[in-house]
Design an enzyme around this catalytic site. Structure first.
Site, mmCIF file in Angstrom:
data_model
loop_
_atom_site.group_PDB
_atom_site.id
_atom_site.type_symbol
_atom_site.label_atom_id
_atom_site.label_comp_id
_atom_site.label_asym_id
_atom_site.label_seq_id
_atom_site.Cartn_x
_atom_site.Cartn_y
_atom_site.Cartn_z
ATOM 1 N N ILE A 169 0.687 -1.270 -0.361
ATOM 2 C CA ILE A 169 0.296 -0.040 0.259
ATOM 3 C C ILE A 169 1.056 1.453 0.241
ATOM 4 O O ILE A 169 1.807 1.191 0.969
ATOM 5 C CB ILE A 169 -0.525 -0.262 1.164
ATOM 6 N N CYS A 170 0.382 2.280 -0.671
ATOM 7 C CA CYS A 170 1.410 3.698 -0.558
ATOM 8 C C CYS A 170 -0.105 5.120 -0.848
ATOM 9 O O CYS A 170 -1.334 4.004 -0.922
ATOM 10 C CB CYS A 170 2.450 4.047 -1.101
ATOM 11 N N ARG A 171 0.620 5.673 -1.135
ATOM 12 C CA ARG A 171 -0.302 6.766 -1.173
ATOM 13 C C ARG A 171 -1.967 6.336 -2.309
ATOM 14 O O ARG A 171 -2.978 6.224 -2.724
ATOM 15 C CB ARG A 171 -0.547 8.302 -1.877
#
Lengths: 562, 562
Positions: A525-527
């Site tokens: 997950i990231c932005r």
């Protein structure tokens, strides 16, 4: 040769004008039931809203122009009431005189359009309940609004305040294109709007998680949206205005109601003439737009067309295809081999400062057809170089064939640059582009317009990363039992974090691989899924099983809706 | 494997980042001569103009980011001074310490860019004469402008008027992209600008009759343009500012001078290493971006690329292709079969409220190559439905193959919707679209965005009318001895008429055919060539020889320039 064209708007008018250009000798009779030919149907909501102030602006070409410039016998207020395919005649009724005449034809073109659906609900014929199809419809709505305005403005008559902008209440029933355009235009006039939609989303051609963003955007702009609720009826309220009753038992007060729950192909004439009607309820035509009778053609909203991407019969009541079909019929009648290639359902709609647009197949359409050979990605690129002022994030859902990378469809929402990109995708679909072609597209770039890697390139690159196996992908709505790894910085987690996700900021990942499980799939997950992509690459090359969650945190809230 | 990348902007930086994603184990060293890597070159004019206020906005990725996130040994202020292809070594000079070191490589990637041309003119090194290539260049220009501002504002120090907007004088030498962007940005700062261009037009990739419209537009916005005049030198004036001397003997006073007369590929390093240089002066590479040395690749402004439409070698210093080339080299080094398909020269430039854009081949390029198998049309469609407010007329020059209808190129000028259309044309060219495909393109249409027949469809339709023989065409610059027939209304003729043209308004044409000669070719005129098209159809079908003058009166003034 004598050609009769029934219906003088969009498809019919295009056909008539083109046919005259191709055949100076043909006898052309174009009849239109309403008082105007060739008017700008698509402009009606904006005329109601006041962006298009003059009714005359909507009249693209007049009866006189058709007569004088094109030598076409053009008759308004004239309805084709029956066809005899055997005798090759059409019975025409003049609505002003009541006179009925019979005309023979060699070729007949039907362009009757589609009629707004008006279910037999209690109170549906009450004054103040309108559809938006014709110039008179728009005129009556404006008159109604102006009348209401005068009444409402009496107490403030001396303030000199523009009474047009006074709050009034509208209920729009139906969240399709016309419904949304009417919402936008009522708001533009300062009217408070409640939108009632029976389905669980607005804009039915969109996938629900994209429609969800449209709903949020509209809500943010002050529209009251009621989904999953059908209209049960209408009644006069005590104060003299209207009330809209819904199936759930709610009552919505309204000074005006717009019915925009869809349109139904006008097929009565065709049906009575024995022409074949398709399963979707439209007139069935072949690729030359010829009906089951070889001397009769049909075009526009009344016909079923082939979906260019899926090959399925469909009803797509849009102006662009209608115009092209009209041209094609003229060509065919003039002896040319013109064919309609089907429609992609390219559409676009303005919603306040935003634009929502779509082309090609949606995921829900593919699912409905049982087609599992597709992948989807969510992208959140800037409309132009982020360092140049005014860049806006757009949301792109992009669909492509898993087996060969063919571009299948795109849906885009954003406040800048949406039309530019949807047209590139539309052109890509027409030409059978693959995602690998999009990687290499050379689109216009200067800081005010785009990025060196345009959103369209970006879609191709990310999709190609997926299909080449460089970036295994997963989605928020089907995470399964993976190990959640968040590679954002701790400050970002303070704003929003995913419960249970383990955090290693990307720059530390290479030195902290020992903290990660080798026996579980790691979901990164990231932005926006970019750093997660970098992390996925590191993990894969170090022997981990890893997948990137498409769209990252930006897709989480709308891609988890049920 | 050890890979050295020379040049850390655009192509080099893209290559480095992609290579790390593909190969976690590779040793990657990226050196950049200047103080910054991966900066937004294309944003520099806008930083000077103040639209992009902060210099830091231009720094897309830092040296630290490359080190921490990509594990790339990134060195700024570090120049590659020589290559030994035999030993596979590069000599690197640290500009801060003066230290010279030698590094070995397995693969070497050259991304040195192109340098602004600075001819050895008298005074070219005077303070106040700038190029615009690097972040420090932009910083120095801003400092110079601010310094000048302070001096100039002394007499008015007490007025409190924003001194930034005070008139000052700039001379921009060279009317290419950078030159025009600098003109626009100086004007944006309230600086008076003279543009000096040695050629007979601005924007050399455009055809002259389209450039002419750009020149007129700029002149209307207050820019002084001097074409056909080269710069002879620079000197200090008595008042302490500068003077620009031209070949024609003119003297232009200036407080600042921008040299934007083009760029030259930085090939010294490659040349000294014995790599093949092409005839256009760029490093010669194959479709894998490999130079004549199998272990050395080159990308970006320094290389010659194949023109996708003409197949010719060319120099196209644009950011989009540079970035894609960087990716391709990374793929190839990682063992993949990636190829660069060539470049279409898609470009776009903002000029005040207008946009000028281009893709594919120009007519002058085709002429230069002796290619006569093309036709051109001029179109003046609205950017969106004319009845919806804000529609702007755009000018489109559209080129296509006469023999098969292949789309060759497009040039568009307008104040709205230009980027949308040039991208459709760009995608069309990439996919080998014909004009017949464009007739059927299904592009986004709602009144605020387009028309049921989009300008792109319109281009296809008009072109197809020409190639199908429905509308023989001629052009203002080669009318020959035809009989001029103007089919506009008499009121229109009062505004502008063509000497010697015979007038029959279109609605009267059918009844006045007897007045026209049967022994001469009739060349038909109207405002935009639409009514003339209708008239041409009438004439042809009545046995006359007739041609439509492309673009009508709207094309007359710019298509007759010599």
């Amino acid at each position: 040769m004598k050609v009769i064209i029934v219906g003088g708007v969009a498809g019919g008018a295009s056909c008539a004008a083109r046919l005259r250009r191709l055949d100076e000798k043909a006898e052309i009779l174009m009849v239109e039931r309403g008082p105007y030919v060739s008017y700008a149907n698509c402009g009606l909501p904006y005329h109601v809203g006041g962006s298009i102030e003059k009714e005359s602006s909507l009249l693209v070409a007049t009866e006189q122009l058709f007569r004088n410039q094109f030598a076409i016998d053009c008759r308004t207020n004239c309805e084709a009431v029956s066809i005899s395919t055997g005798k090759k005649t059409v019975e025409l009724k003049n609505h002003l005189t009541g006179e009925v005449t019979t005309e023979t034809y060699d070729k007949l073109v039907l362009s009757p359009g589609a009629a707004p659906i008006r279910p037999p609900l209690p109170g549906i014929d009450l004054p103040g309940v309108f559809s938006v199809r014709t110039v008179p419809d728009a005129r009556h709505i404006r008159e109604w609004l102006d009348r209401d305005t005068e009444q409402a403005s009496v107490p403030n008559a001396n303030t000199g305040v523009d009474t047009i902008s006074k709050p009034k209440r509208a209920v729009v029933v139906g969240g399709g294109f016309i419904g949304l355009e009417m919402v936008e235009n009522f708001m533009h006039r300062g009217i408070e709007v409640t939108l009632i939609e029976k389905l669980n989303q607005v804009m039915p051609p969109l996938d629900p998680e994209m429609a969800c963003l449209v709903e949020r955007y509209m809500t943010k702009h002050g529209v009251h949206i009621e989904l999953n609720d059908g209209v049960a009826g209408f009644r006069k309220s005590g104060s003299g205005s209207l009330e809209v009753l819904t199936e759930s038992g709610n009552v919505h007060p309204a000074d005006i109601v717009i019915l925009a729950i869809g349109v139904r192909p006008e097929t009565a004439l065709a049906k009575n003439a024995g022409l074949e009607i398709g399963k979707r309820g439209g007139i069935r035509v072949d690729e030359h737009m010829r009906t089951s009778d070889p001397n009769i053609f049909a075009v526009g909203d009344a016909v079923e067309v082939k979906d260019f991407v899926t090959g399925q019969w469909t009803l797509i009541p849009l102006a662009g295809p209608a115009n092209r079909q009209g041209r094609i019929v003229a060509d065919v009648i003039a002896g040319r081999d013109a064919r309609f290639r089907g429609t992609q359902g390219t559409s676009i709609c303005q919603i306040f400062e935003a634009t929502i647009a779509q082309t090609g197949a949606s995921e829900k359409l593919l699912k409905m057809l049982g087609d599992n050979d597709y992948e989807k990605i969510y992208l959140y690129p800037n409309s132009h170089a982020g360092y140049y002022p005014g860049a806006k994030m757009m949301v792109i859902k992009f669909l492509f064939r898993k087996s060969n990378g063919l571009v299948l469809g795109a849906q885009i929402l954003g406040e800048d640059g949406v039309a530019k990109r949807i047209d590139s995708f539309a052109m890509a679909i027409q030409m059978g582009c693959t995602i690998y072609d999009l990687e290499e597209s050379e689109l216009s770039y200067a800081p005010p317009y785009g990025s060196a890697k345009d959103p369209v390139n970006f879609a191709g690159m990310v999709a190609a990363d997926v299909l080449r196996g460089d970036m295994p992908l997963c989605h928020w709505d089907s995470l399964g039992n993976g190990f959640l790894l968040d590679v954002r910085n701790p400050q970002e987690l303070e704003v929003e974090s995913v419960p249970g996700a383990f955090n290693i900021p990307l720059p530390q990942l290479r030195s902290r691989l020992g903290e990660l499980p080798r026996d579980r799939e790691i979901l990164v997950i990231c932005r926006s899924a970019q750093r997660a992509y970098y992390a996925t690459r590191i993990l894969l090359q170090n022997g981990f099983r890893a997948k990137n969650i498409s769209g990252g945190m930006l897709s989480r809230s709308h891609c988890t809706i049920k």
